[in-house]
Design a protein around this motif. Structure first.
Motif, PDB file in Angstrom:
ATOM      1  N   LEU A 179       0.831  -1.208   0.000  1.00 12.49           N
ATOM      2  CA  LEU A 179       0.000   0.000   0.000  1.00 12.49           C
ATOM      3  C   LEU A 179       0.865   1.258   0.000  1.00 12.49           C
ATOM      4  CD1 LEU A 179      -2.848   1.252   0.323  1.00 12.49           C
ATOM      5  CD2 LEU A 179      -2.514   1.104   2.793  1.00 12.49           C
ATOM      6  N   HIS A 180       1.892   1.278   0.838  1.00 18.82           N
ATOM      7  CA  HIS A 180       2.763   2.452   0.895  1.00 18.82           C
ATOM      8  C   HIS A 180       3.519   2.637  -0.410  1.00 18.82           C
ATOM      9  CE1 HIS A 180       6.539   4.640   1.949  1.00 18.82           C
ATOM     10  NE2 HIS A 180       5.648   5.447   2.485  1.00 18.82           N
ATOM     11  N   GLN A 181       3.935   1.558  -1.032  1.00 21.05           N
ATOM     12  CA  GLN A 181       4.654   1.664  -2.303  1.00 21.05           C
ATOM     13  C   GLN A 181       3.776   2.264  -3.391  1.00 21.05           C
ATOM     14  OE1 GLN A 181       5.880  -2.417  -2.727  1.00 21.05           O
ATOM     15  NE2 GLN A 181       7.709  -2.155  -1.468  1.00 21.05           N
ATOM     16  N   ARG A 182       2.467   2.029  -3.299  1.00 23.75           N
ATOM     17  CA  ARG A 182       1.555   2.586  -4.300  1.00 23.75           C
ATOM     18  C   ARG A 182       1.170   4.027  -3.993  1.00 23.75           C
ATOM     19  NH1 ARG A 182      -3.204  -1.663  -4.521  1.00 23.75           N
ATOM     20  NH2 ARG A 182      -2.271  -2.344  -2.551  1.00 23.75           N
ATOM     21  N   LEU A 183       0.864   4.323  -2.727  1.00 24.87           N
ATOM     22  CA  LEU A 183       0.366   5.655  -2.375  1.00 24.87           C
ATOM     23  C   LEU A 183       1.475   6.670  -2.138  1.00 24.87           C
ATOM     24  CD1 LEU A 183      -2.517   4.708   0.091  1.00 24.87           C
ATOM     25  CD2 LEU A 183      -2.655   5.168  -2.364  1.00 24.87           C
ATOM     26  N   LYS A 184       2.650   6.209  -1.657  1.00 21.41           N
ATOM     27  CA  LYS A 184       3.786   7.097  -1.387  1.00 21.41           C
ATOM     28  C   LYS A 184       3.437   8.205  -0.402  1.00 21.41           C
ATOM     29  CE  LYS A 184       6.475   5.036  -4.419  1.00 21.41           C
ATOM     30  NZ  LYS A 184       7.601   4.181  -3.977  1.00 21.41           N
ATOM     31  N   THR A 185       2.549   7.919   0.536  1.00 24.55           N
ATOM     32  CA  THR A 185       2.165   8.915   1.541  1.00 24.55           C
ATOM     33  C   THR A 185       3.093   8.809   2.752  1.00 24.55           C
ATOM     34  OG1 THR A 185      -0.142   8.717   0.845  1.00 24.55           O
ATOM     35  CG2 THR A 185       0.269   9.757   2.982  1.00 24.55           C
ATOM     36  N   THR A 186       3.515   9.946   3.265  1.00 28.04           N
ATOM     37  CA  THR A 186       4.346   9.967   4.483  1.00 28.04           C
ATOM     38  C   THR A 186       3.627   9.199   5.592  1.00 28.04           C
ATOM     39  OG1 THR A 186       5.131  12.152   3.829  1.00 28.04           O
ATOM     40  CG2 THR A 186       5.547  11.470   6.109  1.00 28.04           C
ATOM     41  N   THR A 187       4.350   8.278   6.233  1.00 22.55           N
ATOM     42  CA  THR A 187       3.733   7.395   7.215  1.00 22.55           C
ATOM     43  C   THR A 187       4.588   7.307   8.470  1.00 22.55           C
ATOM     44  OG1 THR A 187       2.709   6.047   5.471  1.00 22.55           O
ATOM     45  CG2 THR A 187       2.915   5.043   7.657  1.00 22.55           C
ATOM     46  N   VAL A 188       3.935   7.462   9.632  1.00 24.83           N
ATOM     47  CA  VAL A 188       4.583   7.245  10.923  1.00 24.83           C
ATOM     48  C   VAL A 188       3.837   6.106  11.601  1.00 24.83           C
ATOM     49  CG1 VAL A 188       5.375   8.276  13.081  1.00 24.83           C
ATOM     50  CG2 VAL A 188       5.080   9.714  11.048  1.00 24.83           C
ATOM     51  N   TYR A 189       4.576   5.079  11.985  1.00 26.03           N
ATOM     52  CA  TYR A 189       3.985   3.814  12.436  1.00 26.03           C
ATOM     53  C   TYR A 189       4.602   3.444  13.778  1.00 26.03           C
ATOM     54  CZ  TYR A 189       2.569  -1.162  11.871  1.00 26.03           C
ATOM     55  OH  TYR A 189       2.028  -2.415  12.008  1.00 26.03           O
ATOM     56  N   VAL A 190       3.773   3.150  14.764  1.00 27.66           N
ATOM     57  CA  VAL A 190       4.250   2.776  16.096  1.00 27.66           C
ATOM     58  C   VAL A 190       4.044   1.288  16.316  1.00 27.66           C
ATOM     59  CG1 VAL A 190       3.624   2.901  18.536  1.00 27.66           C
ATOM     60  CG2 VAL A 190       4.042   4.989  17.272  1.00 27.66           C
ATOM     61  N   THR A 191       5.056   0.617  16.845  1.00 25.84           N
ATOM     62  CA  THR A 191       4.934  -0.792  17.204  1.00 25.84           C
ATOM     63  C   THR A 191       5.954  -1.135  18.281  1.00 25.84           C
ATOM     64  OG1 THR A 191       4.976  -3.066  16.358  1.00 25.84           O
ATOM     65  CG2 THR A 191       6.548  -1.521  15.393  1.00 25.84           C
ATOM     66  N   HIS A 192       5.669  -2.202  19.034  1.00 24.23           N
ATOM     67  CA  HIS A 192       6.671  -2.749  19.948  1.00 24.23           C
ATOM     68  C   HIS A 192       7.351  -3.964  19.319  1.00 24.23           C
ATOM     69  CE1 HIS A 192       3.074  -5.212  20.647  1.00 24.23           C
ATOM     70  NE2 HIS A 192       3.921  -6.184  20.918  1.00 24.23           N
ATOM     71  N   ASP A 193       6.890  -4.359  18.135  1.00 29.38           N
ATOM     72  CA  ASP A 193       7.374  -5.564  17.461  1.00 29.38           C
ATOM     73  C   ASP A 193       8.505  -5.199  16.506  1.00 29.38           C
ATOM     74  OD1 ASP A 193       7.768  -7.772  15.796  1.00 29.38           O
ATOM     75  OD2 ASP A 193       5.655  -8.354  15.837  1.00 29.38           O
ATOM     76  N   GLN A 194       9.744  -5.590  16.851  1.00 28.89           N
ATOM     77  CA  GLN A 194      10.877  -5.197  16.022  1.00 28.89           C
ATOM     78  C   GLN A 194      10.860  -5.893  14.655  1.00 28.89           C
ATOM     79  OE1 GLN A 194      13.771  -7.261  15.403  1.00 28.89           O
ATOM     80  NE2 GLN A 194      12.954  -9.017  16.477  1.00 28.89           N
ATOM     81  N   ILE A 195      10.180  -7.028  14.522  1.00 29.84           N
ATOM     82  CA  ILE A 195      10.051  -7.664  13.204  1.00 29.84           C
ATOM     83  C   ILE A 195       9.206  -6.783  12.289  1.00 29.84           C
ATOM     84  CG2 ILE A 195       9.171  -9.661  11.932  1.00 29.84           C
ATOM     85  CD1 ILE A 195      11.677 -10.272  13.476  1.00 29.84           C
ATOM     86  N   GLU A 196       8.097  -6.234  12.812  1.00 33.93           N
ATOM     87  CA  GLU A 196       7.297  -5.280  12.037  1.00 33.93           C
ATOM     88  C   GLU A 196       8.150  -4.091  11.629  1.00 33.93           C
ATOM     89  OE1 GLU A 196       3.594  -3.836  13.653  1.00 33.93           O
ATOM     90  OE2 GLU A 196       2.954  -5.866  14.158  1.00 33.93           O
ATOM     91  N   ALA A 197       8.929  -3.579  12.563  1.00 38.05           N
ATOM     92  CA  ALA A 197       9.774  -2.422  12.266  1.00 38.05           C
ATOM     93  C   ALA A 197      10.758  -2.737  11.147  1.00 38.05           C
ATOM     94  CB  ALA A 197      10.518  -1.981  13.523  1.00 38.05           C
ATOM     95  N   MET A 198      11.423  -3.883  11.237  1.00 41.49           N
ATOM     96  CA  MET A 198      12.438  -4.248  10.240  1.00 41.49           C
ATOM     97  C   MET A 198      11.825  -4.436   8.860  1.00 41.49           C
ATOM     98  SD  MET A 198      15.566  -4.443  11.562  1.00 41.49           S
ATOM     99  CE  MET A 198      16.463  -5.583  10.516  1.00 41.49           C
ATOM    100  N   THR A 199      10.652  -5.058   8.789  1.00 37.81           N
ATOM    101  CA  THR A 199      10.075  -5.393   7.492  1.00 37.81           C
ATOM    102  C   THR A 199       9.363  -4.218   6.827  1.00 37.81           C
ATOM    103  OG1 THR A 199       8.106  -6.247   8.632  1.00 37.81           O
ATOM    104  CG2 THR A 199       9.801  -7.838   8.040  1.00 37.81           C
TER     105      THR A 199
END
Length: 355
Positions: A179-199
């Motif tokens: 979705l981000h690759q298509r929309l190219k909208t600035t995104t700020v994402y919060v998570t405690h899961d470092q796998i989510e962060a890495m991917t």
């Protein structure tokens, strides 16, 4: 789309500070992930960007405009929460278009934008359903669709996948990346899961106790963690850390663990001999063989494609990732050789990386 600038942001609840002077530049179209353990301040920082929390000091700018005193509705942002926050009496199409209806947008324009978002998220067959008739993953896509129809300058995500099961999270991560690759909208994402962060991330911000520990691309943080906190937080299984003393003699340098075991390094360090240091090696960078460091097997964990062996080296428990099919027994001794090009060294006193 718009850049976001966070300048010396501080947040305190009465006399209790929770954010200690965060500086962060988010480029136009960038996907930035704020990651850290519970209570590190990542959600508070996101809510300040959204306008849901007051700022004690500092400034936040979106697309070059300081928004400290702007209401959330005036910041041109869209936020997706952990709990979806869908209206149960509205169907999918009505939920997705509700914000536009409040703005008294043209009904035909609302339908067009809802259909466009539904096509992007594969929700077109579900537009007449109600939230109670949807799975968790479908509800999350509806919440994302509601954000997309607003066509905001910035997307804000607050742990949106944490309520999903493990398999569904993997699928939703791929959908969000696409979705981000298509929309190219600035995104700020919060998570405690470092796998989510890495991917997911173009750039990761690691936080601990309201302080930014390191900012960088995922593999930059993985390969060159700035301190022991980042080293132990980024990576699964996490990096093995063994305390010892830097020892340098005639043409030889190594780290002497507390029980006298010599841990090899690639060359001399720019620290005095006798300095206490922390020796870091990732589990996949310990190679099992017929020689090397003796390690007593404590636990053997087969995971399928690989096995995790929890073993004792010197006085520390470490994890070794093995890709053979042999089962190791508790009490057995194996020998592991660290890849010297991938050894990480940190100061014991400060926790910072030694160059």
């Amino acid at each position: 789309m718009a850049p976001v600038s966070v300048r010396s942001i501080r947040k305190a609840y009465g006399s209790h500070p929770v954010i200690h002077g965060v500086d962060l530049e988010i480029a136009d179209g960038e996907f930035v992930v704020l990651v850290g353990p519970s209570g590190c301040g990542k959600s508070t920082l996101l809510r300040m960007i959204a306008g849901l929390e007051d700022i004690t000091s500092g400034a936040i700018a979106i697309d070059g405009r300081v928004v400290n005193d702007a209401a959330p509705r005036d910041r041109d942002i869209a936020m997706v929460f952990q709990n979806y926050a869908l209206y149960p009496h509205m169907n999918v199409a009505q939920n997705m278009g509700f914000s536009l209806k409040l703005k008294k947008a043209d009904p035909a324009a609302i339908t067009t934008r809802v259909n466009r978002a539904a096509d992007i998220l594969s929700l077109r067959p579900l537009l007449e359903r109600y939230p109670r008739e949807l799975s968790g993953g479908q509800r999350q896509r509806v919440a994302m669709g509601r954000a997309i129809v607003r066509d905001p300058k910035v997307f804000l995500f607050d742990e949106p996948l944490s309520n999903l099961d493990a398999k569904l999270r993997v699928g939703m991560r791929a959908e969000m990346k696409s979705l981000h690759q298509r929309l190219k909208t600035t995104t700020v994402y919060v998570t405690h899961d470092q796998i989510e962060a890495m991917t997911l991330a173009d750039k990761i911000v690691v936080m601990h106790d309201g302080v930014v520990q390191q900012i960088g691309a995922p593999m930059e943080l993985y390969d060159r963690p700035a301190n022991t906190f980042v080293a132990s937080f980024i990576g699964s299984p996490s990096m093995n850390l063994i305390e010892g003393v830097y020892t340098a003699g005639d043409g030889e340098a190594f780290i002497k663990a507390d029980d006298g075991t010599g841990l090899p390094i690639a060359g001399r360090l720019n620290v005095p001999a006798g300095e206490r240091v922390i020796y870091g090696i990732r589990p996949e960078d310990l190679v099992a063989g017929t020689n090397g460091l003796p390690a007593e097997v404590l636990v053997f964990e087969p995971t399928g494609a690989e096995a995790h062996v929890i073993a004792r080296i010197a006085t520390s428990n470490v994890v070794v990732v093995l890709r053979d099919r042999r089962a190791y027994q508790p009490g057995e001794t194996i020998y592991v050789q660290p890849d010297l090009s991938r050894v990480h060294l940190f100061s014991k006193s400060s926790g910072k990386r030694i160059g």
